[in-house]
Scaffold this motif. Structure first.
Motif, short mmCIF file in Angstrom:
data_model
loop_
_atom_site.label_atom_id
_atom_site.label_comp_id
_atom_site.label_asym_id
_atom_site.label_seq_id
_atom_site.Cartn_x
_atom_site.Cartn_y
_atom_site.Cartn_z
N CYS A 109 23.30 41.01 -7.80
CA CYS A 109 23.99 39.70 -7.30
C CYS A 109 25.47 39.23 -8.10
CB CYS A 109 23.23 38.23 -7.70
SG CYS A 109 23.83 37.13 -7.04
N ALA A 110 25.47 39.20 -9.23
CA ALA A 110 26.69 39.44 -9.90
C ALA A 110 27.78 40.41 -9.72
CB ALA A 110 26.36 39.50 -11.53
N ALA A 111 27.23 41.45 -9.33
CA ALA A 111 28.25 42.63 -8.75
C ALA A 111 28.62 42.32 -7.36
CB ALA A 111 27.61 43.93 -8.75
N GLN A 112 27.77 41.95 -6.68
CA GLN A 112 28.17 41.18 -5.12
C GLN A 112 29.00 40.13 -5.14
OE1 GLN A 112 24.96 41.23 -2.30
NE2 GLN A 112 25.84 39.56 -1.32
N ILE A 113 28.84 39.30 -6.20
CA ILE A 113 29.69 38.06 -6.03
C ILE A 113 31.19 38.49 -6.40
CG2 ILE A 113 30.14 36.22 -7.43
CD1 ILE A 113 27.52 35.72 -7.74
N GLN A 114 31.28 39.42 -7.43
CA GLN A 114 32.61 40.07 -7.53
C GLN A 114 33.27 40.92 -6.73
OE1 GLN A 114 34.06 38.70 -10.09
NE2 GLN A 114 33.18 38.94 -12.15
N ALA B 238 39.94 37.85 -1.88
CA ALA B 238 41.26 37.68 -2.43
C ALA B 238 42.34 38.69 -1.65
CB ALA B 238 41.33 38.43 -3.99
N GLY B 239 41.89 39.66 -1.12
CA GLY B 239 42.84 40.63 -0.22
C GLY B 239 43.06 39.87 1.04
N GLU B 240 42.41 38.88 1.46
CA GLU B 240 42.63 38.15 2.74
C GLU B 240 43.54 37.03 2.31
OE1 GLU B 240 38.85 36.96 3.77
OE2 GLU B 240 37.92 38.95 4.47
N GLN B 241 43.49 36.38 1.13
CA GLN B 241 44.42 35.19 0.87
C GLN B 241 45.08 35.70 -0.73
OE1 GLN B 241 40.78 32.39 -0.38
NE2 GLN B 241 42.56 31.62 0.20
N SER B 242 45.92 36.44 -0.79
CA SER B 242 46.54 36.96 -1.94
C SER B 242 47.13 36.00 -3.03
CB SER B 242 47.35 38.25 -1.75
OG SER B 242 48.59 37.78 -0.96
N ASN B 243 47.72 34.87 -2.21
CA ASN B 243 48.62 33.95 -3.00
C ASN B 243 47.88 33.36 -4.24
OD1 ASN B 243 50.59 34.28 -1.01
ND2 ASN B 243 50.03 32.38 0.05
N HIS B 244 46.48 32.97 -3.99
CA HIS B 244 45.80 32.36 -5.15
C HIS B 244 44.42 32.93 -4.86
CE1 HIS B 244 49.15 29.69 -5.93
NE2 HIS B 244 49.30 29.39 -4.62
N PRO B 245 44.17 34.05 -5.28
CA PRO B 245 42.71 34.56 -5.52
C PRO B 245 41.93 33.93 -6.31
CG PRO B 245 44.07 36.11 -6.77
CD PRO B 245 45.07 35.10 -6.00
N VAL B 246 40.61 33.60 -5.97
CA VAL B 246 39.56 33.18 -6.83
C VAL B 246 39.01 34.35 -7.54
CG1 VAL B 246 37.44 31.98 -6.93
CG2 VAL B 246 38.83 31.57 -5.21
N ARG B 247 39.16 34.30 -9.07
CA ARG B 247 38.68 35.27 -9.87
C ARG B 247 37.62 34.49 -10.84
NH1 ARG B 247 42.77 38.16 -13.65
NH2 ARG B 247 43.50 36.08 -13.93
N ARG C 207 27.46 31.32 -22.97
CA ARG C 207 28.35 31.85 -24.08
C ARG C 207 28.84 33.32 -23.55
NH1 ARG C 207 29.93 27.18 -25.82
NH2 ARG C 207 28.60 26.21 -27.02
N LEU C 208 28.12 34.16 -22.95
CA LEU C 208 28.53 35.40 -22.63
C LEU C 208 29.33 35.08 -21.52
CD1 LEU C 208 24.87 37.33 -22.94
CD2 LEU C 208 27.20 37.75 -24.17
N CYS C 209 29.26 34.21 -20.48
CA CYS C 209 30.16 33.97 -19.52
C CYS C 209 31.52 33.76 -19.94
CB CYS C 209 29.58 33.02 -18.66
SG CYS C 209 30.76 32.60 -17.15
N SER C 210 31.58 32.79 -20.91
CA SER C 210 32.70 32.35 -21.68
C SER C 210 33.57 33.54 -22.51
CB SER C 210 32.54 31.32 -22.70
OG SER C 210 31.93 30.19 -22.20
N HIS C 211 32.76 34.47 -22.85
CA HIS C 211 33.40 35.63 -23.55
C HIS C 211 33.82 36.65 -22.61
CE1 HIS C 211 33.49 38.71 -27.01
NE2 HIS C 211 32.92 39.40 -25.95
N ALA C 212 33.43 36.90 -21.44
CA ALA C 212 33.65 37.66 -20.37
C ALA C 212 35.22 37.49 -20.11
CB ALA C 212 32.75 37.64 -19.14
N GLU C 213 35.81 38.70 -19.51
CA GLU C 213 37.14 38.64 -19.26
C GLU C 213 37.02 38.35 -17.68
OE1 GLU C 213 39.83 39.07 -21.10
OE2 GLU C 213 38.82 39.44 -22.83
N PRO C 214 38.45 37.72 -17.12
CA PRO C 214 38.35 37.81 -15.58
C PRO C 214 37.79 38.96 -14.96
CG PRO C 214 40.23 36.79 -16.75
CD PRO C 214 39.53 37.55 -17.62
N GLU C 215 36.98 38.68 -13.98
CA GLU C 215 36.18 39.70 -12.86
C GLU C 215 35.44 40.53 -13.73
OE1 GLU C 215 39.50 41.77 -11.02
OE2 GLU C 215 40.15 39.89 -9.91
#
Length: 286
Positions: A187-192, A199-208, A235-243
């Protein structure tokens, strides 16, 4: 004169730990003994989750107080719980699901083999929109709300596809619960992937987003249902990098043989945890 409002009894969940494990039949007999005496104390044991190999049982009941719930066990079979906590019924249902129960009171594993017992282990995921506050300040409330709606739509579509349960919306993310650790990771991979596509459809302000996940049992060290698991996932979520998707070692172990790829991150220091935690990054591609 206003009618009297009858307050519902508190709901409790307890944990029993039996060294060497326990059989489903033994737990069923103990639950039947509980049912035979619970009326004396105004208690009702609804159902239980059992991990036979680990020797752990989690019982859910309504009772006037925790001592009354414990007294039923004490008189019925002598197997008193190691710990008991008060829980909100709707919160317990969000984490554990509207479970099917067999005739003995055991919760059955959703999607499992006939009469397979649910051990009560759940994987908790958090999503968090990167720089959500800055997006609101930069774009304004309306545009930021549109981005949040994109996030919510992608996440909820993935939850529906992978049998996840939304526990709550955090304002800039969603917390969800899964019976299957592998389903949570997929599920997490599908979300990303879904957000990368948008993001490819609206490159101005992608949701990451960053995503964190952890797995555990309903009654652990704290006084909240899945309290330690929720804290670790956050806490692991906070530790993660974008994407990035970062999960605990327990999640990675539960996914062995499921065709999922992880990259060890070693020990990471997290706020609120006395010791470093072993973490893994989930390998995913758009």
């Amino acid at each position: 004169m206003a009618p009297l409002r009858i307050q519902p009894m508190p709901t409790y969940m307890d944990i029993h730990e039996i060294p060497g494990g326990i059989t489903a039949d033994e737990v069923a007999k103990a639950h039947a003994h509980d049912a035979a005496v619970e009326g004396k104390y105004g208690v009702h044991y609804h159902k239980y989750w059992v991990n036979e190999r680990a020797g752990k049982i989690f019982c859910l009941c309504e009772a006037p107080n925790a001592e009354a719930a414990m007294q039923v066990h004490r008189e019925a079979h002598g197997q008193t719980a190691e710990k008991i906590i008060q829980v909100e019924p709707d919160v317990a249902d969000l984490f554990l699901g509207g479970s099917e129960v067999n005739s003995a009171g055991a919760v059955l594993l959703p999607g499992g083999a006939a009469d397979a017992r649910d051990p009560g282990i759940r994987t908790v995921l958090f999503t968090d929109i990167v720089e959500s506050t800055l997006l609101t300040q930069t774009l304004g409330d309306d545009a930021a709300m549109e981005l949040l709606q994109i996030h919510d739509s992608v996440v909820r579509d993935a939850l529906k596809a992978l049998n996840g349960r939304e526990v709550k919306h955090t304002g800039d993310g969603i917390m969800a619960s899964f019976v299957s650790a592998a389903a949570a990771v997929r599920c997490a991979a599908q979300i990303q992937r879904g957000l990368a596509q948008r993001a490819g459809e609206q490159s101005n302000h992608p949701v990451r987003v960053r995503i964190g996940g952890a797995a555990g049992e309903p009654v652990e060290h704290g006084n909240d249902i899945f309290g330690s698991t929720v804290q670790l996932a956050a806490r692991l979520c906070s530790h993660a990098e974008p994407e990035q998707i970062v999960v605990s070692s327990v999640v990675a172990d539960l996914c062995i043989g499921k065709g999922l790829m992880f990259r060890p991150l070693g020990e990471v220091s997290l706020k609120g945890f006395d010791r470093p935690v072993h973490a893994h990054s989930v390998e995913w591609s758009a």
